[in-house]
Motif scaffolding. Sequence first.
Motif, PDB file in Angstrom:
ATOM      1  N   ILE A 183      78.084  18.111  54.693  1.00 35.99           N
ATOM      2  CA  ILE A 183      78.275  17.600  53.330  1.00 35.99           C
ATOM      3  C   ILE A 183      76.944  17.560  52.585  1.00 35.99           C
ATOM      4  CG2 ILE A 183      78.991  15.621  51.944  1.00 35.99           C
ATOM      5  CD1 ILE A 183      81.041  14.976  54.125  1.00 35.99           C
ATOM      6  N   SER A 184      75.900  17.048  53.253  1.00 38.73           N
ATOM      7  CA  SER A 184      74.584  17.007  52.608  1.00 38.73           C
ATOM      8  C   SER A 184      74.052  18.410  52.386  1.00 38.73           C
ATOM      9  CB  SER A 184      73.599  16.184  53.441  1.00 38.73           C
ATOM     10  OG  SER A 184      73.400  16.763  54.710  1.00 38.73           O
ATOM     11  N   GLU A 185      74.330  19.330  53.313  1.00 36.09           N
ATOM     12  CA  GLU A 185      73.914  20.728  53.142  1.00 36.09           C
ATOM     13  C   GLU A 185      74.619  21.350  51.938  1.00 36.09           C
ATOM     14  OE1 GLU A 185      74.847  22.480  56.855  1.00 36.09           O
ATOM     15  OE2 GLU A 185      73.131  21.610  57.926  1.00 36.09           O
ATOM     16  N   LEU A 186      75.895  21.020  51.776  1.00 33.27           N
ATOM     17  CA  LEU A 186      76.665  21.538  50.648  1.00 33.27           C
ATOM     18  C   LEU A 186      76.125  20.986  49.331  1.00 33.27           C
ATOM     19  CD1 LEU A 186      79.104  23.161  49.615  1.00 33.27           C
ATOM     20  CD2 LEU A 186      80.492  21.075  49.913  1.00 33.27           C
ATOM     21  N   LYS A 187      75.804  19.689  49.307  1.00 32.42           N
ATOM     22  CA  LYS A 187      75.245  19.084  48.092  1.00 32.42           C
ATOM     23  C   LYS A 187      73.922  19.739  47.718  1.00 32.42           C
ATOM     24  CE  LYS A 187      77.237  14.422  48.425  1.00 32.42           C
ATOM     25  NZ  LYS A 187      76.926  12.971  48.578  1.00 32.42           N
ATOM     26  N   THR A 188      73.094  20.002  48.722  1.00 35.29           N
ATOM     27  CA  THR A 188      71.812  20.651  48.457  1.00 35.29           C
ATOM     28  C   THR A 188      72.011  22.042  47.890  1.00 35.29           C
ATOM     29  OG1 THR A 188      70.732  19.394  50.230  1.00 35.29           O
ATOM     30  CG2 THR A 188      69.639  21.410  49.496  1.00 35.29           C
ATOM     31  N   ALA A 189      72.942  22.783  48.453  1.00 38.77           N
ATOM     32  CA  ALA A 189      73.243  24.125  47.954  1.00 38.77           C
ATOM     33  C   ALA A 189      73.749  24.062  46.513  1.00 38.77           C
ATOM     34  CB  ALA A 189      74.278  24.794  48.845  1.00 38.77           C
ATOM     35  N   PHE A 190      74.567  23.074  46.232  1.00 42.58           N
ATOM     36  CA  PHE A 190      75.099  22.906  44.875  1.00 42.58           C
ATOM     37  C   PHE A 190      73.983  22.595  43.884  1.00 42.58           C
ATOM     38  CE2 PHE A 190      76.936  20.286  41.501  1.00 42.58           C
ATOM     39  CZ  PHE A 190      78.023  21.060  41.106  1.00 42.58           C
ATOM     40  N   GLU A 191      73.108  21.657  44.266  1.00 46.52           N
ATOM     41  CA  GLU A 191      72.005  21.266  43.390  1.00 46.52           C
ATOM     42  C   GLU A 191      71.037  22.415  43.153  1.00 46.52           C
ATOM     43  OE1 GLU A 191      70.602  17.959  45.598  1.00 46.52           O
ATOM     44  OE2 GLU A 191      71.999  16.519  44.695  1.00 46.52           O
ATOM     45  N   ASN A 192      70.883  23.279  44.154  1.00 42.32           N
ATOM     46  CA  ASN A 192      69.968  24.426  44.045  1.00 42.32           C
ATOM     47  C   ASN A 192      70.658  25.685  43.525  1.00 42.32           C
ATOM     48  OD1 ASN A 192      67.885  22.835  45.071  1.00 42.32           O
ATOM     49  ND2 ASN A 192      68.259  23.483  47.184  1.00 42.32           N
ATOM     50  N   ASN A 193      71.949  25.549  43.194  1.00 41.14           N
ATOM     51  CA  ASN A 193      72.742  26.684  42.704  1.00 41.14           C
ATOM     52  C   ASN A 193      72.722  27.848  43.691  1.00 41.14           C
ATOM     53  OD1 ASN A 193      74.466  27.820  40.804  1.00 41.14           O
ATOM     54  ND2 ASN A 193      72.789  28.852  39.719  1.00 41.14           N
ATOM     55  N   ASP A 194      72.751  27.498  44.969  1.00 41.37           N
ATOM     56  CA  ASP A 194      72.708  28.491  46.047  1.00 41.37           C
ATOM     57  C   ASP A 194      74.140  28.736  46.526  1.00 41.37           C
ATOM     58  OD1 ASP A 194      72.151  30.121  48.166  1.00 41.37           O
ATOM     59  OD2 ASP A 194      70.893  28.689  49.246  1.00 41.37           O
ATOM     60  N   SER A 195      74.867  29.539  45.774  1.00 41.73           N
ATOM     61  CA  SER A 195      76.293  29.745  46.058  1.00 41.73           C
ATOM     62  C   SER A 195      76.540  30.527  47.338  1.00 41.73           C
ATOM     63  CB  SER A 195      76.966  30.456  44.883  1.00 41.73           C
ATOM     64  OG  SER A 195      76.339  31.697  44.632  1.00 41.73           O
ATOM     65  N   ASN A 196      75.540  31.283  47.803  1.00 42.34           N
ATOM     66  CA  ASN A 196      75.718  32.109  49.003  1.00 42.34           C
ATOM     67  C   ASN A 196      75.285  31.405  50.284  1.00 42.34           C
ATOM     68  OD1 ASN A 196      76.744  34.448  47.677  1.00 42.34           O
ATOM     69  ND2 ASN A 196      74.663  34.893  46.953  1.00 42.34           N
ATOM     70  N   ARG A 200      78.265  25.628  57.856  1.00 43.61           N
ATOM     71  CA  ARG A 200      79.040  25.636  59.096  1.00 43.61           C
ATOM     72  C   ARG A 200      79.787  24.317  59.238  1.00 43.61           C
ATOM     73  NH1 ARG A 200      79.272  28.414  63.808  1.00 43.61           N
ATOM     74  NH2 ARG A 200      77.521  29.747  63.152  1.00 43.61           N
ATOM     75  N   ILE A 201      81.100  24.408  59.347  1.00 44.82           N
ATOM     76  CA  ILE A 201      81.942  23.230  59.598  1.00 44.82           C
ATOM     77  C   ILE A 201      82.672  23.472  60.903  1.00 44.82           C
ATOM     78  CG2 ILE A 201      83.752  21.726  58.694  1.00 44.82           C
ATOM     79  CD1 ILE A 201      83.150  22.791  55.917  1.00 44.82           C
ATOM     80  N   GLU A 202      82.286  22.655  61.889  1.00 42.66           N
ATOM     81  CA  GLU A 202      82.769  22.855  63.255  1.00 42.66           C
ATOM     82  C   GLU A 202      82.409  24.282  63.694  1.00 42.66           C
ATOM     83  OE1 GLU A 202      86.869  21.632  63.213  1.00 42.66           O
ATOM     84  OE2 GLU A 202      86.321  19.527  62.904  1.00 42.66           O
ATOM     85  N   GLU A 203      83.356  25.139  63.939  1.00 38.70           N
ATOM     86  CA  GLU A 203      83.043  26.479  64.445  1.00 38.70           C
ATOM     87  C   GLU A 203      83.178  27.561  63.374  1.00 38.70           C
ATOM     88  OE1 GLU A 203      81.733  26.807  67.418  1.00 38.70           O
ATOM     89  OE2 GLU A 203      81.977  24.636  67.613  1.00 38.70           O
ATOM     90  N   THR A 204      83.423  27.155  62.151  1.00 38.44           N
ATOM     91  CA  THR A 204      83.675  28.134  61.095  1.00 38.44           C
ATOM     92  C   THR A 204      82.564  28.094  60.050  1.00 38.44           C
ATOM     93  OG1 THR A 204      86.057  27.808  61.405  1.00 38.44           O
ATOM     94  CG2 THR A 204      85.355  28.933  59.383  1.00 38.44           C
ATOM     95  N   VAL A 205      82.163  29.255  59.578  1.00 36.13           N
ATOM     96  CA  VAL A 205      81.130  29.366  58.552  1.00 36.13           C
ATOM     97  C   VAL A 205      81.790  29.706  57.216  1.00 36.13           C
ATOM     98  CG1 VAL A 205      79.098  30.631  57.767  1.00 36.13           C
ATOM     99  CG2 VAL A 205      79.369  30.068  60.198  1.00 36.13           C
ATOM    100  N   TYR A 206      81.428  28.924  56.195  1.00 33.93           N
ATOM    101  CA  TYR A 206      81.974  29.120  54.856  1.00 33.93           C
ATOM    102  C   TYR A 206      80.848  29.453  53.879  1.00 33.93           C
ATOM    103  CZ  TYR A 206      86.058  26.675  56.768  1.00 33.93           C
ATOM    104  OH  TYR A 206      87.137  26.301  57.533  1.00 33.93           O
ATOM    105  N   LYS A 207      81.197  30.151  52.828  1.00 32.49           N
ATOM    106  CA  LYS A 207      80.285  30.364  51.721  1.00 32.49           C
ATOM    107  C   LYS A 207      80.277  29.087  50.876  1.00 32.49           C
ATOM    108  CE  LYS A 207      79.524  33.679  47.960  1.00 32.49           C
ATOM    109  NZ  LYS A 207      80.102  34.847  47.261  1.00 32.49           N
ATOM    110  N   ALA A 208      79.086  28.626  50.510  1.00 32.78           N
ATOM    111  CA  ALA A 208      78.972  27.339  49.814  1.00 32.78           C
ATOM    112  C   ALA A 208      79.842  27.282  48.562  1.00 32.78           C
ATOM    113  CB  ALA A 208      77.517  27.066  49.455  1.00 32.78           C
ATOM    114  N   SER A 209      79.850  28.366  47.792  1.00 28.05           N
ATOM    115  CA  SER A 209      80.618  28.365  46.544  1.00 28.05           C
ATOM    116  C   SER A 209      82.106  28.136  46.767  1.00 28.05           C
ATOM    117  CB  SER A 209      80.395  29.672  45.785  1.00 28.05           C
ATOM    118  OG  SER A 209      80.795  30.778  46.574  1.00 28.05           O
ATOM    119  N   ASP A 210      82.603  28.474  47.962  1.00 26.58           N
ATOM    120  CA  ASP A 210      84.019  28.254  48.271  1.00 26.58           C
ATOM    121  C   ASP A 210      84.331  26.777  48.510  1.00 26.58           C
ATOM    122  OD1 ASP A 210      84.522  30.965  48.058  1.00 26.58           O
ATOM    123  OD2 ASP A 210      84.215  31.337  50.207  1.00 26.58           O
ATOM    124  N   LEU A 211      83.271  25.973  48.643  1.00 28.15           N
ATOM    125  CA  LEU A 211      83.457  24.536  48.905  1.00 28.15           C
ATOM    126  C   LEU A 211      83.003  23.658  47.741  1.00 28.15           C
ATOM    127  CD1 LEU A 211      82.068  24.537  52.566  1.00 28.15           C
ATOM    128  CD2 LEU A 211      84.481  24.520  51.894  1.00 28.15           C
TER     129      LEU A 211
END
Length: 314
Positions: A183-196, A200-211
């Motif tokens: 969650i904190s990693e996602l917030k950081t990506a959002f604040e930095n506009n790092d959509s790519n 990683r959530i459990e065993e699955t990797v998601y693109k930040a923009s999808d979250l």
Amino acid sequence: MLQAEIKSLLREDISILIKIPNSGKHYLCDCGEASLLTVKEIQSVSAIFISHTHIDHFSNFDGIFRHQIGSGEKIVICGPKNIHHQVEARLKSYTWNLVDESAIEYEIREIVSKEEINVYKIRPPHWDLELGTTQNFLFEDEYVNVDFAILDHKTDSIAYLFKEKDSVTFNEYASEFKKGKWISELKTAFENNDSNKEIRIEETVYKASDLFHLLTKSEGYKLGVIMDHAVCENNYEKIKTIFKEADLVYIETFYKDEDQEFAKTNYHSFASASGKIMNEFEVKEAIPIHFSRRYTENDKLEIETAFYKAFREN
């Protein structure tokens, strides 16, 4: 949300304390006489913002540093051109043979222009100014950014806007995932506009923009303090640029409408003029402050009535 308290009584010189909720940190706007300002509050002040150094805005500076000496802290002082020399003169007017340089440090930020802020350091016991750097921003810490306008009061008078940092919150009810450091990693990506950014959530990797849909951004609260200024279009354009749509503004309203000729002569504002520009600039809430000491409580009520009539006029 930022909180502000007027610490001066009606016929005292102006001083406003700004507090950060759930924090021991305070900011002080102007150093006029302030009977309601406690020693504990003074000792919690981390930055002082001086509009200009007319005596009614600067007379209590000695009383402020009297209760800060010995803290060992670095305290920032922001103010108009030559503020560094004026602070230096006040400090050097006393004897400091029992105080060493670890007692306190003042960092003075002299506002030369919107793009030029000279930064000085000054320490006891000799209080000799050291020019450090020149920067193009005034003040920022973990809680606020401070912007400003240089207004005409027949001298520079600095109006300050305190803006809380924008906040990003996670909507746990919209998420099917377990909470975790992602969650904190996602917030950081959002604040930095790092959509790519890969999350990683459990065993699955998601693109930040999808979250990103799980996050909500809330704009920080904006609180302004506009002290002495002449009623003129040049000042109003500067005020509009910085304070338009602010959440709350404290604004100098020195004279009653019937005394607006005094306002013109002395480069001050008057009741309906201050209320009108707050209305025109779509400020959400405005509070008139800093009335002439010639006025009684009834006069103050008359000023406030005229101010709010102009402010709330459709």
